[in-house]
Design a protein around this motif. Structure first.
Motif, PDB file in Angstrom:
ATOM      1  N   LEU A  61       0.571  -0.809  -0.321  1.00 14.20           N
ATOM      2  CA  LEU A  61       0.208   0.204  -0.144  1.00 14.20           C
ATOM      3  C   LEU A  61       0.698   1.521  -0.174  1.00 14.20           C
ATOM      4  O   LEU A  61       0.371   2.267  -0.225  1.00 14.20           O
ATOM      5  N   LYS A  62       1.493   1.599   0.959  1.00 14.77           N
ATOM      6  CA  LYS A  62       3.046   2.073   0.966  1.00 14.77           C
ATOM      7  C   LYS A  62       3.941   2.927  -0.534  1.00 14.77           C
ATOM      8  O   LYS A  62       3.563   3.447  -0.891  1.00 14.77           O
ATOM      9  N   GLU A  63       4.147   1.484  -1.552  1.00 13.05           N
ATOM     10  CA  GLU A  63       4.642   2.270  -2.302  1.00 13.05           C
ATOM     11  C   GLU A  63       3.520   2.312  -3.533  1.00 13.05           C
ATOM     12  O   GLU A  63       4.029   3.100  -4.518  1.00 13.05           O
ATOM     13  N   THR A  64       2.152   2.184  -3.181  1.00 11.54           N
ATOM     14  CA  THR A  64       1.183   2.555  -4.500  1.00 11.54           C
ATOM     15  C   THR A  64       0.987   3.427  -3.905  1.00 11.54           C
ATOM     16  O   THR A  64       0.715   4.963  -4.867  1.00 11.54           O
ATOM     17  N   LEU A  65       0.669   4.210  -2.597  1.00 12.30           N
ATOM     18  CA  LEU A  65       0.877   5.656  -3.005  1.00 12.30           C
ATOM     19  C   LEU A  65       1.615   6.630  -2.819  1.00 12.30           C
ATOM     20  O   LEU A  65       1.170   7.645  -3.115  1.00 12.30           O
ATOM     21  N   TYR A  66       3.069   6.362  -2.229  1.00 14.75           N
ATOM     22  CA  TYR A  66       3.156   7.261  -2.542  1.00 14.75           C
ATOM     23  C   TYR A  66       5.059   7.211  -3.234  1.00 14.75           C
ATOM     24  O   TYR A  66       6.123   7.993  -3.539  1.00 14.75           O
ATOM     25  N   LYS A  67       5.600   5.671  -3.484  1.00 15.51           N
ATOM     26  CA  LYS A  67       6.779   5.339  -4.340  1.00 15.51           C
ATOM     27  C   LYS A  67       7.491   6.152  -4.096  1.00 15.51           C
ATOM     28  O   LYS A  67       8.267   5.711  -2.899  1.00 15.51           O
ATOM     29  N   ASP A  68       8.231   7.081  -4.280  1.00 20.20           N
ATOM     30  CA  ASP A  68       9.521   7.996  -4.018  1.00 20.20           C
ATOM     31  C   ASP A  68       9.376   9.200  -3.104  1.00 20.20           C
ATOM     32  O   ASP A  68       9.706  10.112  -3.081  1.00 20.20           O
ATOM     33  N   GLU A  69       7.517   9.481  -3.205  1.00 22.89           N
ATOM     34  CA  GLU A  69       7.609  11.087  -2.805  1.00 22.89           C
ATOM     35  C   GLU A  69       7.390  10.606  -1.368  1.00 22.89           C
ATOM     36  O   GLU A  69       7.578   9.910  -0.448  1.00 22.89           O
ATOM     37  N   ASP A  70       7.184  12.555  -0.558  1.00 22.77           N
ATOM     38  CA  ASP A  70       7.485  12.193   0.987  1.00 22.77           C
ATOM     39  C   ASP A  70       5.974  12.453   1.423  1.00 22.77           C
ATOM     40  O   ASP A  70       5.089  13.599   1.294  1.00 22.77           O
ATOM     41  N   PRO A  71       5.966  11.768   2.281  1.00 25.78           N
ATOM     42  CA  PRO A  71       4.063  11.694   2.564  1.00 25.78           C
ATOM     43  C   PRO A  71       4.029  13.055   3.709  1.00 25.78           C
ATOM     44  O   PRO A  71       2.745  13.682   3.795  1.00 25.78           O
ATOM     45  N   SER A  72       5.096  13.624   4.235  1.00 28.58           N
ATOM     46  CA  SER A  72       4.479  14.971   4.822  1.00 28.58           C
ATOM     47  C   SER A  72       5.091  15.783   3.779  1.00 28.58           C
ATOM     48  O   SER A  72       4.723  17.254   5.042  1.00 28.58           O
ATOM     49  N   GLN A  73       5.564  16.496   3.340  1.00 24.03           N
ATOM     50  CA  GLN A  73       4.714  17.432   2.345  1.00 24.03           C
ATOM     51  C   GLN A  73       3.529  18.016   2.064  1.00 24.03           C
ATOM     52  O   GLN A  73       2.757  16.542   2.605  1.00 24.03           O
ATOM     53  N   ILE A  74       3.757  18.708   1.927  1.00 22.69           N
ATOM     54  CA  ILE A  74       1.950  19.485   1.717  1.00 22.69           C
ATOM     55  C   ILE A  74       1.898  18.985   0.521  1.00 22.69           C
ATOM     56  O   ILE A  74       2.458  20.405  -0.412  1.00 22.69           O
ATOM     57  N   PHE A  75       0.807  18.559   0.275  1.00 21.01           N
ATOM     58  CA  PHE A  75       0.592  18.539  -1.333  1.00 21.01           C
ATOM     59  C   PHE A  75      -0.117  19.252  -2.311  1.00 21.01           C
ATOM     60  O   PHE A  75      -0.511  19.516  -3.166  1.00 21.01           O
ATOM     61  N   TYR A  76      -1.031  20.156  -1.053  1.00 21.64           N
ATOM     62  CA  TYR A  76      -1.510  21.421  -1.839  1.00 21.64           C
ATOM     63  C   TYR A  76      -1.428  22.107  -1.056  1.00 21.64           C
ATOM     64  O   TYR A  76      -2.219  22.348   0.205  1.00 21.64           O
ATOM     65  N   LYS A  77      -1.146  23.492  -1.083  1.00 23.01           N
ATOM     66  CA  LYS A  77      -1.946  25.360  -0.074  1.00 23.01           C
ATOM     67  C   LYS A  77      -3.072  25.591  -0.742  1.00 23.01           C
ATOM     68  O   LYS A  77      -3.491  25.821  -1.888  1.00 23.01           O
ATOM     69  N   GLU A  78      -4.296  26.173   0.348  1.00 27.94           N
ATOM     70  CA  GLU A  78      -5.073  26.588  -0.024  1.00 27.94           C
ATOM     71  C   GLU A  78      -5.301  27.455   0.550  1.00 27.94           C
ATOM     72  O   GLU A  78      -4.864  27.616   1.839  1.00 27.94           O
ATOM     73  N   THR A  79      -5.600  28.679  -0.008  1.00 28.70           N
ATOM     74  CA  THR A  79      -6.442  29.966   1.141  1.00 28.70           C
ATOM     75  C   THR A  79      -7.649  30.328   2.081  1.00 28.70           C
ATOM     76  O   THR A  79      -9.030  30.107   0.688  1.00 28.70           O
TER      77      THR A  79
END
Length: 390
Positions: free
Chosen positions: A301-319
């Protein structure tokens, strides 16, 4: 510390997603705690290990814990619990019944907030992942800082001051008649101390550089509708959603005719998830042929979700909230995606703007520039509620 809240309708797979996210964060070297605040815990089942109230290291850099409301109650609310038990026993209830009834409804949500604040203050972990209760309970949790603040400012604080003055005068007459004492200062101080912690946590929850909510959904009509409502209510409380995870999608490799209509239905709702949550990013997770239990399954599941990504990053910033001035008039913009204007009710009391959507209400303390003004109309523009003040 990075704070990530996983929520969604019951049964969508948010616990598995939370556990897999924690696994990836730990793999990247972050000290990570996955904390379950759902009264019906399943995090231990996901890890396939025994977990308790205190963090237990389950992998290098990865800890797990399941909130025990009774232990949190005794550690943080002991004096109040003992007083309520005393009152109930004086009214004729036996010890066991009084002990059970001393745990007031909603205490789970309060203790979850206090536990989150404690971990944030201690700074022992780099990433805190909350496997929260299903969306309805989670939203009540997020509304507590504002709702609690409203009652504390208007009712509790004046009552607390009156109690301190009157207790020595009234106590000699009260106890012989009632059979129990009036609450002492320790008992009266405990709820306000809780409120102060929760109020401080509100600043953390509404800071999208620290806190993000990740909505876990399934490509089904009822689940999608609840996820859209959750997104709107999260925006109402100024809590940023940075990612949507569409879980349990039937893979193309499944060709059995039995699944034909189900796959066609899923295809329709998959597209709707992307359209309705745009511009939020959407990650898709297939329906696996085995249950997500144990580290081998979580690794997939981890590989499917993130591959080489860092899950702690902010994927989208909205006001989510903005105040501005145009043509000598003030405007307040609130990000409320997918909410029809006719479902929104506005009223103003003093320096507070009351916003009601369905059975959710928010008392927003207005900036000083707007506090003396009156709402003079509102309209929806591209998922933003724009309120004009005169």
């Amino acid at each position: 510390m990075r704070l990530i809240l996983m929520t969604g309708k019951g049964g969508v797979g948010k616990t598995s997603v939370a556990a897999a996210t924690g696994l990836r964060c730990a793999e990247l070297g972050y000290k990570t705690l996955v904390l379950s605040t759902d009264p019906a815990h399943s995090l231990a089942d996901s890890f396939d290990l025994e977990l308790g109230h205190e963090p237990l290291e389950v992998k290098p850099n990865l800890w797990g814990a399941e909130l025990d409301a009774l232990k949190e109650l005794e550690g943080n609310w002991g004096s109040v619990k003992r007083y309520i038990t005393q009152v109930l026993q004086a009214r004729g209830l036996d010890g066991v019944q009084a002990e059970e009834l001393a745990i007031l409804p909603g205490m789970d949500e309060i203790f979850a907030l206090v536990r989150m604040k404690r971990h944030y203050d201690e700074g022992e972990f780099d990433v805190l992942i909350i496997d929260s209760a299903p969306t309805g309970t989670a939203l009540r949790l997020l509304s507590l800082p504002e709702v609690g603040g409203w009652y504390m400012r208007r009712f509790y604080k004046p009552l607390q001051q009156v109690s301190v003055v009157l207790r020595p005068l009234v106590e000699p007459f009260f106890k012989p008649i009632a059979g129990f004492s009036l609450p002492d200062k320790e008992v009266m101080d405990a709820p306000y101390e809780f409120y102060e912690q929760i109020e401080a946590l509100e600043k953390i929850l509404t800071d999208n550089k620290i806190t993000s909510v990740r909505l876990v959904t399934n490509p089904e009509k009822m689940v999608l509708k609840e996820s859209l409502r959750a997104h709107a209510y999260l925006s109402l409380y100024n809590v940023a959603t940075d990612l949507v995870i569409a879980n349990r999608i039937i893979p193309d490799s499944v060709t059995d005719p039995f699944f034909k209509r189900w796959k066609e239905s899923q295809q329709e709702y998959r597209q709707q998830i992307h359209d309705d949550f745009s511009p939020l990013p959407v990650k898709e997770v297939p329906l696996y042929s085995e249950e997500m239990c144990g580290f081998a399954a979580l690794e997939r599941l981890k590989e499917t979700l993130y591959k080489d990504e860092d899950p702690s990053q902010i994927f989208y910033k909205e006001t989510t909230l903005k105040v501005f001035q145009e043509n000598n008039q003030y405007f307040l913009e609130i990000y409320l995606p997918s909410v029809p204007k006719d479902r929104i009710q506005l009223s103003k009391t003093g320096d507070e703007l009351n916003i009601t959507i369905g059975n959710h209400r928010r008392n927003m303390v207005l900036p000083q520039a707007l506090a003396a003004l009156t709402p003079a109309g509102a309209k929806m523009e591209s998922d933003y509620l724009r309120i004009k003040f005169a």
